[in-house]
Design an enzyme around this catalytic site. Sequence first.
Site, PDB file in Angstrom:
ATOM      1  N   ASP A  47      16.408  10.484  60.273  1.00 44.44           N
ATOM      2  CA  ASP A  47      17.329   9.716  60.629  1.00 44.44           C
ATOM      3  C   ASP A  47      18.014   9.533  62.246  1.00 44.44           C
ATOM      4  O   ASP A  47      17.289  10.341  62.876  1.00 44.44           O
ATOM      5  CB  ASP A  47      18.760   9.961  59.816  1.00 44.44           C
ATOM      6  CG  ASP A  47      19.086  11.612  60.110  1.00 44.44           C
ATOM      7  OD1 ASP A  47      17.934  12.309  60.281  1.00 44.44           O
ATOM      8  OD2 ASP A  47      20.029  11.989  60.470  1.00 44.44           O
ATOM      9  N   ASP A  92      12.895  18.424  68.161  1.00 46.87           N
ATOM     10  CA  ASP A  92      13.925  17.728  68.242  1.00 46.87           C
ATOM     11  C   ASP A  92      15.196  18.130  69.517  1.00 46.87           C
ATOM     12  O   ASP A  92      16.174  18.027  69.389  1.00 46.87           O
ATOM     13  CB  ASP A  92      14.813  18.078  67.032  1.00 46.87           C
ATOM     14  CG  ASP A  92      16.038  17.245  66.671  1.00 46.87           C
ATOM     15  OD1 ASP A  92      16.036  16.191  67.412  1.00 46.87           O
ATOM     16  OD2 ASP A  92      16.936  17.444  66.029  1.00 46.87           O
ATOM     17  N   HIS A 130      13.441  15.176  62.207  1.00 50.91           N
ATOM     18  CA  HIS A 130      14.147  14.314  61.223  1.00 50.91           C
ATOM     19  C   HIS A 130      14.042  12.797  61.388  1.00 50.91           C
ATOM     20  O   HIS A 130      13.853  12.542  62.515  1.00 50.91           O
ATOM     21  CB  HIS A 130      15.709  14.708  61.293  1.00 50.91           C
ATOM     22  CG  HIS A 130      16.486  14.629  62.674  1.00 50.91           C
ATOM     23  ND1 HIS A 130      16.869  13.273  62.792  1.00 50.91           N
ATOM     24  CD2 HIS A 130      16.376  15.377  63.561  1.00 50.91           C
ATOM     25  CE1 HIS A 130      17.623  13.493  64.012  1.00 50.91           C
ATOM     26  NE2 HIS A 130      17.219  14.462  64.481  1.00 50.91           N
ATOM     27  N   GLU A 143      19.714  14.782  59.329  1.00 45.99           N
ATOM     28  CA  GLU A 143      20.174  15.914  60.014  1.00 45.99           C
ATOM     29  C   GLU A 143      21.223  15.545  60.922  1.00 45.99           C
ATOM     30  O   GLU A 143      22.115  16.500  61.093  1.00 45.99           O
ATOM     31  CB  GLU A 143      19.127  15.961  61.024  1.00 45.99           C
ATOM     32  CG  GLU A 143      18.727  17.222  62.155  1.00 45.99           C
ATOM     33  CD  GLU A 143      19.592  17.068  63.401  1.00 45.99           C
ATOM     34  OE1 GLU A 143      19.943  17.850  64.045  1.00 45.99           O
ATOM     35  OE2 GLU A 143      19.868  15.799  63.557  1.00 45.99           O
ATOM     36  N   GLU A 144      21.669  14.312  61.250  1.00 42.29           N
ATOM     37  CA  GLU A 144      22.862  14.010  62.221  1.00 42.29           C
ATOM     38  C   GLU A 144      23.940  13.974  61.569  1.00 42.29           C
ATOM     39  O   GLU A 144      24.980  14.467  61.948  1.00 42.29           O
ATOM     40  CB  GLU A 144      22.556  12.663  62.978  1.00 42.29           C
ATOM     41  CG  GLU A 144      21.293  12.515  63.679  1.00 42.29           C
ATOM     42  CD  GLU A 144      21.307  12.938  64.926  1.00 42.29           C
ATOM     43  OE1 GLU A 144      22.284  13.741  65.156  1.00 42.29           O
ATOM     44  OE2 GLU A 144      20.333  12.981  65.694  1.00 42.29           O
ATOM     45  N   ASP A 194      16.188  10.374  69.238  1.00 48.08           N
ATOM     46  CA  ASP A 194      16.284  11.492  68.498  1.00 48.08           C
ATOM     47  C   ASP A 194      16.633  11.020  67.167  1.00 48.08           C
ATOM     48  O   ASP A 194      17.456  10.415  66.589  1.00 48.08           O
ATOM     49  CB  ASP A 194      17.736  12.157  69.167  1.00 48.08           C
ATOM     50  CG  ASP A 194      18.641  13.095  68.399  1.00 48.08           C
ATOM     51  OD1 ASP A 194      17.710  13.835  67.444  1.00 48.08           O
ATOM     52  OD2 ASP A 194      19.869  13.448  68.366  1.00 48.08           O
TER      53      ASP A 194
END
Length: 489
Positions: free
Chosen positions: A83, A174, A81, A149-150, A120
Amino acid sequence: MYRRWVFVKKKKILDAVLEEFAKLAAIPRKSGHEQAVSDFLKQDLTAAGFTVIQDERGCIIADKPASKGYEKVPRVILQGHMDMVCVAEEGYAYDPLKDPIKLIRGEKYLEAEGTSLGADDGIGVAEAMYILKHAQNHGPLRMIVTVDEEQGMTGAIHLDSRYLTDAAYLINCDSENYDELTVGSAGSVNLDFSRKLTRQAATQPNGWQIEVKGLLGGHSGERIGDGRGNAIRTLAFALAALQEKGSVELASFTGGKARNAIPDDAKMVIAAELDQAAMDAVLKTQRENYLKMYGGVDPAVQFVLTRVDVPQQVLTADVTTDFIRLLTILHTGVFAMSTVIPGLVETSANLGVVSMNEEEVTVAYFPRSAVDQKLNEFCFMAEEWAALTGFTAHIGTQSPGWKENKDSRLAKLMTGIFKEQNGLDMKVETIHAGLECGWHFLKNPKLDMVSIGVTTKDIHSPNEKLLLDTVEPQVHLILETLHQIAERG
């Protein structure tokens, strides 16, 4: 014997991957604000010669055709991801919508100046970009990079299933430890509470600001089982204790940085009849209580009391009472341990963020569980808690858990390669954290998936760092996996 992959100009893999990562770090990419980084990925990967699709939400799907002679090999997806969770040290000037991440490369770690690093999942995306550009002797290869995603996994939720159903394998990049292979993860649900505020003129003579800080914070899945303190909950109990000693009127209360990060600070402004001595005595007791509960793992808590001007407007007493009630009944931490996997948290919740302006207060609460039915209970309880406190509950989309596949061919293949390459066993585990694999599994239950990652520490915090020595071994692991899938068919 596994291959040592050597490429044109013999550029070190680590340096090349970090070059890709630096490009991402230069682009602000807070969750929900990924357009610029999505556009960059589309341009960069298109220029590299791949077929690239940018979907309506900004997710990137890039295809690389099979090497000659491997056209009939099953497709493999590399997924991450774009973001990141954007947090900064107290007092550090940082606008997550405008400012780049300033990288500091040391001998052992890659860190950021004053902010979270964004490894991350920037490092996972950087590795996938490098592999897509350099892999040889492989079958059809696809890279999927999602948005948000976060915050809500909306990229994975709305990803068109056709990008998953024509593949046999998916490697999610991830995770946080290079010697761990994840084969299952917890589900979660976003629960938010909001209430319109009514205010009145302050009646008490003393203005105070109280801040709880110095806590460790950290990822609300990976670190929730450590027994760390929660600054928002700690400050709420301090407010309740102050009200027991005298008249206290609340003007503002804020805390936390992200729903999936354990809050390490919170602050409030009050008008109170209590003088300095009385305030100090209450906060001293609250600190002692905190240390008895959390001091063994999170001992650096500070209760900072500062005299300020008396606020002109404060919340009415009924709103303050309901607000305290909500924050103190929303338990944060572990609810249940797994009955199947020793030492694994099964169910938890994090009181992540409190935001307050003149008109409204919002509270972000984030339960996780490996058992979907327990998340259903949280949704039911949210409505009850809201009804008890005059708040409105907002229940988000429930993210499914990803159930372990005990017959995973991919897991067996990669653990074998890892041992041969590194001389040690790779841990295989299910984690108490959310991964997009749950949504991928819903769309293609036949997809053989694992999640891996380089070693990172203190993600979602200004102390985040990446262990540099773990980057190259992971790239070798992925490249050899792609090659062996191609050779075996």
